[in-house]
Design a protein around this motif. Structure first.
Motif, PDB file in Angstrom:
ATOM      1  N   ARG A   1       0.752  -1.160   0.026  1.00  0.00           N
ATOM      2  CA  ARG A   1      -0.012   0.247   0.018  1.00  0.00           C
ATOM      3  C   ARG A   1       0.835   1.281  -0.046  1.00  0.00           C
ATOM      4  O   ARG A   1       0.718   2.147  -0.516  1.00  0.00           O
ATOM      5  CB  ARG A   1      -0.937   0.118   1.268  1.00  0.00           C
ATOM      6  CG  ARG A   1      -2.020  -1.336   1.208  1.00  0.00           C
ATOM      7  CD  ARG A   1      -3.137  -0.953   2.053  1.00  0.00           C
ATOM      8  NE  ARG A   1      -3.775   0.140   2.047  1.00  0.00           N
ATOM      9  CZ  ARG A   1      -3.990   1.176   3.006  1.00  0.00           C
ATOM     10  NH1 ARG A   1      -3.232   1.142   4.073  1.00  0.00           N
ATOM     11  NH2 ARG A   1      -4.863   2.178   2.825  1.00  0.00           N
ATOM     12  N   ASP A   2       2.023   1.202   0.865  1.00  0.00           N
ATOM     13  CA  ASP A   2       2.812   2.244   0.898  1.00  0.00           C
ATOM     14  C   ASP A   2       3.707   2.533  -0.304  1.00  0.00           C
ATOM     15  O   ASP A   2       3.884   3.872  -0.828  1.00  0.00           O
ATOM     16  CB  ASP A   2       3.938   2.107   2.258  1.00  0.00           C
ATOM     17  CG  ASP A   2       3.156   2.421   3.545  1.00  0.00           C
ATOM     18  OD1 ASP A   2       2.265   3.002   3.457  1.00  0.00           O
ATOM     19  OD2 ASP A   2       3.673   2.057   4.389  1.00  0.00           O
ATOM     20  N   HIS A   3       3.890   1.508  -0.927  1.00  0.00           N
ATOM     21  CA  HIS A   3       4.615   1.356  -2.274  1.00  0.00           C
ATOM     22  C   HIS A   3       3.692   2.303  -3.450  1.00  0.00           C
ATOM     23  O   HIS A   3       4.393   2.976  -4.111  1.00  0.00           O
ATOM     24  CB  HIS A   3       5.104  -0.059  -2.701  1.00  0.00           C
ATOM     25  CG  HIS A   3       5.626   0.009  -3.981  1.00  0.00           C
ATOM     26  ND1 HIS A   3       7.037   0.484  -4.255  1.00  0.00           N
ATOM     27  CD2 HIS A   3       5.385  -0.390  -4.983  1.00  0.00           C
ATOM     28  CE1 HIS A   3       7.460   0.330  -5.394  1.00  0.00           C
ATOM     29  NE2 HIS A   3       6.446  -0.483  -5.952  1.00  0.00           N
ATOM     30  N   VAL A   4       2.484   1.725  -3.268  1.00  0.00           N
ATOM     31  CA  VAL A   4       1.521   2.601  -4.321  1.00  0.00           C
ATOM     32  C   VAL A   4       1.630   3.866  -4.012  1.00  0.00           C
ATOM     33  O   VAL A   4       1.577   4.930  -4.656  1.00  0.00           O
ATOM     34  CB  VAL A   4       0.249   1.724  -4.246  1.00  0.00           C
ATOM     35  CG1 VAL A   4      -0.756   2.719  -5.297  1.00  0.00           C
ATOM     36  CG2 VAL A   4       0.332   0.309  -4.784  1.00  0.00           C
ATOM     37  N   GLY A   5       1.611   4.346  -2.868  1.00  0.00           N
ATOM     38  CA  GLY A   5       1.652   5.641  -2.454  1.00  0.00           C
ATOM     39  C   GLY A   5       2.631   6.310  -2.704  1.00  0.00           C
ATOM     40  O   GLY A   5       2.417   7.636  -3.234  1.00  0.00           O
ATOM     41  N   HIS A   6       3.597   5.753  -2.698  1.00  0.00           N
ATOM     42  CA  HIS A   6       5.155   6.424  -3.098  1.00  0.00           C
ATOM     43  C   HIS A   6       5.045   6.617  -4.721  1.00  0.00           C
ATOM     44  O   HIS A   6       5.794   7.568  -4.933  1.00  0.00           O
ATOM     45  CB  HIS A   6       6.130   5.465  -2.394  1.00  0.00           C
ATOM     46  CG  HIS A   6       7.472   6.069  -2.527  1.00  0.00           C
ATOM     47  ND1 HIS A   6       8.258   5.529  -3.910  1.00  0.00           N
ATOM     48  CD2 HIS A   6       8.297   7.320  -2.330  1.00  0.00           C
ATOM     49  CE1 HIS A   6       9.439   6.490  -4.047  1.00  0.00           C
ATOM     50  NE2 HIS A   6       9.344   7.339  -3.222  1.00  0.00           N
TER      51      HIS A   6
END
Ligand code: PRX
Length: 632
Positions: free
Chosen positions: A580-585
């Protein structure tokens, strides 16, 4: 009030007062006039309402359709009409822009002051060698310098490409690279819910692989320390204090068809499309739609609560209100910060008369109950607006009753990045049906078609198409004219394919249902499934990904992702958070999947296309339907 009339269903008729004061009270007359002579009517409006350095020879050139041209040969500049021309009138000292920071900072710009700032920044850009046709990427929060930067570019004929401040590294990088910008303008950060969004860090990371950018101009907003790359990064205030920031700066003479801006939007493939708009037609379309639909008058205080980084902000925060010489408000922060009445507090304190926002915001604020808006005096409101996705009747009624005190008509405006301005929308005099964008704007002809291109019957669902050109229409996809033709004009030859499905009721009212392509609307923001999927597979633990939108009460849709992990990778809850954080980044916080489900295979057709329909049914626990084309 609802009452029984000739129309079917729940109908809200406007008061005589609203009709009497409307800038455009007679829909039927003007619509018929435009249908009879589209070019003639738009030509008349363009001549009466705007300044041209040189007149055009042809109002509408359809000879190379779908590459339509408007006001061919005419010379103007949208900034000349939005700023310069007001300076010789009493509007010189009228407030153009009211700005409120999330931390309650306040700034006010009169037309004189805004023009002066724009001139000074234009002079800076010119002194740096920015020329007509050059692209400039702008990546900022909702601060006045964002508007000043856009206007300064347009004034000297540079093409702005604004990237929404909620996007992150990969999204920003892709947009800079595609536009080949030489200059980027950003800020040291943006305030959101009391936190700082690290815009400069994201810009730095995006620029590591974007060699075209030679200069980065940084606006100081938060004052937190940021890295400044020697020889590349310069502070906005330092530049504005140099003698090169001259307050007299000539406005470039532009051809009506010269590009004004690029705005990237998601489509069916992973690569966002650079939608291109022009100085002439866009100007005429945006100002006229705003004047007729939201009925702006000199005594109004207009608040379009969108972000200037999306088309709604381009058209109806930046260009439209200034073209009309109106007073507009820009608010930096979140609607519920520090309390759920922040918006109603702003509306009261600034005396907002016309408010334009999105269903997702209305639903979000509705959740907090009536007490928050009720403690504010919203009696100055006269008209309300909605955009971005279909508004559910429950939210419509709440907006109408609680915010509008039962007497503000709601203009539910359907349009797109591509259309530039409103296309299906009520005028203040139009009887309203909650959930319907009502009728096409005067002169716009739409239809609802079946798979074979035949019009469907009343209340049947079909593809929404537009059958006539309009002034603010996109001119092309920058750098990819074939894709422009293929994407919009090939499915039903001669007609513009919107990508939406809709139905038309027995009264001719249009009810937009939603996207029929791989676009998902999350809180009204347009995201492509392919962009999110490519962000997921760019993580070393993911082999394959498929993304769908599932319904959400407040946000309209949320992202549901299916991932096949690489051999040996453990499907843990921790990995869900990491992805999820990767997509956010990569893409931005708005694109973060709400749910990530690890699977061993994905349903595909024999030609290898992911069957999203099946995935959607699975996510919602519904029957999966016809699986005859399934590969497995
Ligand atoms: O699906 C429609 C939806 O938003 C899409 C366009 O998204 P975008 O280019 O980001 O522009 C949004 C702001 C203009 C459309 O294809 N949409 C927009 N307005 C409405 C809407 N759906 C229903 N009702 C609306 N009023």
């Amino acid at each position: 009030m609802a009452r029984n009339g000739d129309l079917t269903g729940e109908v809200h008729y406007p008061s005589q007062d609203i009709i009497r004061q409307a800038n455009q009270p007679d829909y039927d007359r003007i619509n018929q006039a435009m249908i009879n002579d589209l070019a003639g009517e738009w030509g008349r409006i363009a001549k009466e309402e705007f300044e041209w350095f040189e007149p055009w020879q042809t109002t509408l050139d359809s000879s190379n359709a779908p590459f339509y041209k408007w006001f061919v040969g005419g010379k103007t500049n949208i900034v000349y009409n939005a700023l310069d021309r007001h300076l010789d009138t009493w509007r010189r000292n009228k407030v153009a822009l009211l700005w409120e920071g999330e931390n309650y900072d306040q700034r006010t710009y009169t037309y004189h002051q805004l023009h002066r700032e724009v001139c000074r920044f234009s002079s800076v850009l010119r002194a740096m060698g920015v020329r007509k046709g050059d692209r400039v990427t702008i990546y900022m929060g909702r601060i006045p310098e964002l508007m000043i930067s856009m206007l300064a570019c347009a004034k000297i004929g540079a093409v702005h490409s604004v990237v929404y401040g909620g996007f992150s590294v990969e999204a920003l990088h892709g947009r800079i690279e595609d536009s080949q910008s030489k200059v980027a303008i950003t800020a040291d950060g943006a305030w959101l819910r009391g936190n700082v969004v690290q815009l400069k860090d994201i810009m730095d990371e995006a620029l590591q692989r974007a060699p075209t950018v030679q200069t980065v101009i940084v606006v100081k907003r938060t004052g937190q320390p940021v890295h400044m790359e020697p020889g590349r990064d310069l502070w906005y205030t330092d530049l504005m204090n140099l003698p090169i920031a001259a307050a007299d700066c000539f406005t470039e003479v532009m051809d009506a068809e010269d590009p004004l801006f690029l705005l990237y939007t998601s489509g069916t493939t992973g690569k966002p499309k650079a939608i291109m708009h022009t100085h002439g037609g866009y100007m005429v379309g945006v100002a006229t739609t705003l004047k007729w639909v939201f009925d702006l008058k000199d005594e109004d205080t207009w608040w379009c609560a969108a972000d200037p980084g999306w088309i709604t902000g381009h058209s109806y925060i930046v260009y439209g209100p200034l073209l009309l010489g109106a007073t507009g408000l820009l608010y930096e922060g979140a609607p519920n910060h520090p309390f759920p009445d922040r918006w109603w507090d702003i509306a009261e304190r600034h005396g907002i008369t016309v408010l334009y926002t999105a269903p997702t915001a209305i639903r979000g604020l509705m959740r907090f109950g009536d007490a928050w808006p009720n403690r504010h005096d919203l009696s100055r409101l006269r008209l309300l607006g909605s955009v971005g996705e279909p508004i559910n009747p429950e939210a419509w009624r709440w907006y109408h009753r609680v915010i509008g005190n039962g007497n503000c008509p709601i203009m539910d405006t359907w349009w797109q990045t591509e259309t530039g301005h409103f296309m299906i929308t009520p005028l203040p005099s139009t009887p309203l049906k909650p959930g319907s964008a009502t009728k096409p704007f005067p002169g716009v002809q739409v239809d609802v078609l079946d798979e074979d291109g035949n019009p469907v019957g009343p209340n049947e669902e079909g593809y929404l198409v537009i059958k006539t050109p309009w002034p603010g229409m996109l001119r092309t996809i920058y750098g990819d004219p074939d894709r422009y033709v293929q994407q919009y004009w090939s499915r039903f030859p001669g007609m513009y394919m919107t990508g939406d499905s809709a139905r038309r009721d027995e009264d001719g009212y249009i009810w937009v249902i939603g996207r029929v392509d791989d676009v998902i609307k999350v809180s009204g923001y347009r995201l492509g499934t392919a962009e999110i999927e490519s962000a997921l597979v760019s993580h070393p633990s993911v082999a394959e990904a498929a993304v769908i939108g599932v319904p959400d009460e407040v946000r309209g849709s949320v992202i549901y992702a299916y991932c096949i992990l690489r051999a040996g990778v453990e499907p843990t809850q921790k990995l869900v958070e990491i992805l999820r954080d990767h997509v956010g980044h990569e893409v931005g916080p708005i694109a973060k999947p709400t749910t990530i489900e690890f699977v061993n295979s994905l349903p595909k057709t024999r030609s290898g296309k992911i069957m999203r329909r099946v995935l959607k049914a699975r996510a919602l626990g519904l029957p999966e339907g016809d699986l005859s084309t399934l590969e497995e």
